[in-house]
Design an enzyme around this catalytic site. Structure first.
Site, PDB file in Angstrom:
ATOM      1  N   CYS A  74      22.438  36.357  31.772  1.00 61.92           N
ATOM      2  CA  CYS A  74      23.451  35.578  31.971  1.00 61.92           C
ATOM      3  C   CYS A  74      25.005  36.119  31.822  1.00 61.92           C
ATOM      4  CB  CYS A  74      23.563  34.599  30.661  1.00 61.92           C
ATOM      5  SG  CYS A  74      24.927  33.459  30.275  1.00 61.92           S
ATOM      6  N   CYS A 118      27.321  35.281  28.919  1.00 63.93           N
ATOM      7  CA  CYS A 118      26.768  35.909  27.726  1.00 63.93           C
ATOM      8  C   CYS A 118      27.259  37.226  27.883  1.00 63.93           C
ATOM      9  CB  CYS A 118      25.149  35.969  27.541  1.00 63.93           C
ATOM     10  SG  CYS A 118      24.619  34.234  27.208  1.00 63.93           S
ATOM     11  N   ASP A 152      52.573  56.173  55.801  1.00 66.03           N
ATOM     12  CA  ASP A 152      53.273  57.451  55.915  1.00 66.03           C
ATOM     13  C   ASP A 152      53.010  57.774  57.200  1.00 66.03           C
ATOM     14  OD1 ASP A 152      54.277  60.136  55.511  1.00 66.03           O
ATOM     15  OD2 ASP A 152      52.116  60.825  55.252  1.00 66.03           O
ATOM     16  N   ASP A 175      48.753  60.165  52.629  1.00 63.98           N
ATOM     17  CA  ASP A 175      47.709  61.378  52.405  1.00 63.98           C
ATOM     18  C   ASP A 175      48.238  62.615  51.734  1.00 63.98           C
ATOM     19  OD1 ASP A 175      49.148  62.325  54.563  1.00 63.98           O
ATOM     20  OD2 ASP A 175      47.149  63.124  55.319  1.00 63.98           O
TER      21      ASP A 175
END
Length: 703
Positions: free
Chosen positions: A12, A15, A400, A593
């Site tokens: 669940c 739960c 970039d 990067d």
């Protein structure tokens, strides 16, 4: 200390959220993050046997039968896939209970409610709802009544009390079907996430004392030489030592086209050798290799929850008690006024059935979980559902330039003669003079000459002038190879119309006369223009932020169709421009990067880094693109948009259906069959809506 645990017998999602909250309140636990789809729990704190025992008792008090064991122990005992088979284990119970239920309905139709008929209803009820009843008894003992098990029990016992036997059993039947369907859907999504873990290689041929010996992958060390046979999957990252072959890298970056590798080329673990045997020198151990990092990143991502998921969890805590109070008031107040106790109690029971929040609590995170799994199949690694959610809200994308939209390496992109010399002659003259220089521009020109098999001559004299170029004497002629500054200083007249170009321009002058020019630049990636066009089609603003010259930034932006270009930026300047874009257009994404991109990657609303980039960029980014082509950005955006849309669709649909049934109950049209079908049916529809995100076929074409 941080430790990962496997959660067994947890079926669940609601739960699971309660367990996570309870564990975070325990002394000794700094943080507890429960990953329901993966059935894993990551706990930070002072973890010892006493705390583990307390964790288990706390969890089992919320959900009976739940067991939490250390991951290593669970794997060694073979229990790591326990929950994946729970839908199969519950199938015999469902079938048996359904048979008894069908017999009870048939007996009722033929004989009416006789003792035998009632017995059949009771037996089918106990078979189908046994676990629910057990959990309810435990909840009552613990004084925890706001639970779906308690809701189902009260509703069905109430139905028995007013003589609605078929409805009572029907509630349990559809509740059981819903549970099995949820388990199946979660298992399917989990499979997409865990596929990368299966790419790990157990053994490899390692060179030892002059011969190759089969060794476990965990024994591979940096510097070892591995032999990769045809059809084998590579166990560790490395560099090709000898041989040439073709590799299937689709499991890593989602690209179906094989790549050719030769001596000196880098290869990643998880790739499959499609052709000849070759050897590679290991650069990372199997544990630190790319495929291990990918598997861990994808698995960890499913534990980082989006904001909407946290909102739904908080909403469920408030929603359920409110509906229970409304049910009590519905049962009592109208009954006192009208005297129709059976009718209004029936309406109240309908309230209880429809109030179960499990479908909503599971379907929203399942949408993001499925999105992460789908992205991983395309070589896109989201670092969490929160990253998916943030990307779904993005209105502007900033790139970039070097290494992101361009290849990141200098190459000759144009040769233009101003007079009598051919392009090959210009290249040969310039290459012969530039041999003395190690500057990247010079190296790229001499490399192009070798590619074209142009035999270079040795100049009689040559010297390099810093910041200008090279002067030389070649075959008795004075040669100048350099920039405009060098030409101006030597009174070399250039043509009036020199086209704008992105890159470094090397002019060639022979005996004081300009003969031509060579353009050396960082060529754009093949999908860059198509990527920008696709983003603009999605109504996104695009920008280029680079430390390169402003003129180069402008020309590259015009070439690709990018709307805003900013050059000569420091890392702080890039962050400032991101803030300006955000204030003007809304949430902004940045893709880079380099090491210098770290601050802006961390400062953007959401960020992405190319796998070929620096470790700092990969660490700072919210997602990593295993395919270095920028088209991955479009795929990631489409996945995120779909995930956000599906999550809101699920919320709206679930609440609308529940509202309709609740209003019908208030208007005096109680129907528990309608309530349970609406609840379980809605759950199934929402789950199907979520897992359809696993389909990636339509995402491969970005246009």
């Amino acid at each position: 200390m941080e430790k990962t645990f496997i959660i067994k017998n947890l079926d669940c999602a609601h739960c699971g959220g309660k367990i996570e909250d309870a564990l975070n309140r325990l002394d000794g636990v700094d943080s507890a993050v429960l990953n329901f789809p993966m059935r894993k729990l990551r706990i930070s704190g002072n973890i010892d046997e006493k705390l583990i025992s307390l964790i288990n008792s706390t969890a089992s008090a919320i959900e009976t039968g739940v067991e939490i064991v250390p991951e290593a122990e669970a794997v060694s005992c073979g229990h790591c896939h326990d929950s994946e088979d729970s839908h199969e284990n519950g199938l015999p119970i469902l079938i048996t209970g359904t048979i008894f239920f069908a017999a009870a309905i048939a007996a009722d139709a033929v004989f009416g409610i006789l003792p035998l008929t009632l017995a059949l209803f009771v037996v089918s009820y106990l078979i189908l709802g046994g676990n629910v009843l057990k959990n309810t008894v435990r909840n009552v003992k613990a004084l925890k009544i706001f639970d779906e098990n308690t809701l189902m029990t009260v509703a069905t016992i109430g139905a028995f009390a007013i003589g609605e036997y078929a409805e009572a059993v029907g509630v349990m039947l559809f509740f059981r079907i819903g549970e099995l369907f949820e388990n199946f859907a979660v298992a399917r999504s989990r499979k997409a996430i865990t596929e990368t873990a299966k790419l790990k290689v157990d053994e490899a041929d390692v060179l030892s004392d002059g011969e190759f010996i089969r060794k476990p992958s965990e024994e591979i060390k940096v510097g070892d030489i591995l032999r990769i046979k045809n059809g084998e999957r590579i166990a560790a990252d490395g560099i090709v030592e000898s041989g040439e072959s073709r590799l299937d890298v689709s499991a890593l970056n989602g690209e179906p086209v094989p790549v050719t590798v030769r001596k000196g080329d880098s290869v990643m673990s998880g790739s499959i050798n499609l052709a000849d045997v070759f050897t590679l020198r290991v650069t990372s151990t199997a544990e630190e290799s790319m495929i291990s990092k990918i598997a861990k990143a994808v698995e960890d991502a499913s534990a980082n929850k989006p904001h909407i998921d946290r909102f739904i969890s908080r909403f469920a805590k408030i929603y359920t008690p409110i509906v229970i109070v409304a049910a009590v008031l519905t049962a009592v107040i109208p009954s006192l006024i009208t005297g129709q106790w059976t009718k209004w109690i029936h309406s109240a029971l309908t309230f209880l059935v429809i109030s179960c929040p499990c479908a909503l609590v599971l379907s929203v995170p399942l949408a993001y979980f499925s999105a992460i799994g789908a992205a991983s199949k395309l070589g896109i690694l989201f670092k969490g559902g929160n990253s998916v959610e943030a990307l779904g809200k993005v209105k502007a994308v900033a790139f970039d330039k070097t290494g992101t939209l361009t290849d990141g390496s200098f190459t000759v992109t144009a040769v233009e003669s101003f007079g009598k010399l051919s392009n090959d002659e210009l290249l040969k003259i310039c290459g012969s003079c530039e041999q003395i220089s190690s500057h990247p521009v010079a190296v790229s020109i001499t490399s192009r000459c070798r590619e074209f098999d142009l035999n270079l001559d040795e100049p009689q004299q040559s010297r390099e002038l810093a910041g200008r170029g090279v002067s030389a004497v070649l075959s008795g002629s004075e040669i100048l190879c350099g920039n405009r500054r060098m030409m101006d200083e030597n009174d070399v007249r250039l043509p009036r119309e020199v086209p704008d170009v992105a890159g470094s321009v090397v002019y060639i002058a022979v005996d004081g006369i300009a003969e031509g020019m060579i353009v050396v630049s960082d060529s754009v990636k093949k999908t860059a223009a198509k990527t920008v066009a696709a983003l603009k089609k999605m109504k996104l603003t695009t920008a280029l932020l680079t430390g390169d010259k402003s003129e180069n930034a402008r020309i590259t932006a015009e070439l690709l169709g990018i709307e805003h270009a900013f050059g000569e930026l420091t890392p702080h300047d890039k962050l400032h421009e991101i803030e300006a874009l955000r204030s003007r257009y809304g949430e902004t994404m940045f893709i880079g990067d380099g090491i210098n991109d770290g601050p802006v990657l961390a400062g953007a609303d959401v960020s992405g880094a190319m796998q070929t980039g620096s470790d700092l960029a990969i660490e700072a980014a919210d997602m990593v693109f295993m395919n270095p082509e920028p088209e991955s950005v479009v795929r990631a955006k489409k996945i995120a948009d779909r995930a956000v849309l599906v999550s809101y669709q699920n919320i709206a649909f679930a609440l609308a259906i529940k509202a309709v049934v609740l209003v019908m109950g208030l208007l005096g049209h109680p129907n528990m069959w309608l309530a349970v079908i609406a609840d379980s049916g809605t759950a199934m529809l929402l789950i199907l809506n979520s897992i359809r995100l696993l389909n990636t076929e339509k995402l491969r074409n970005i246009e």
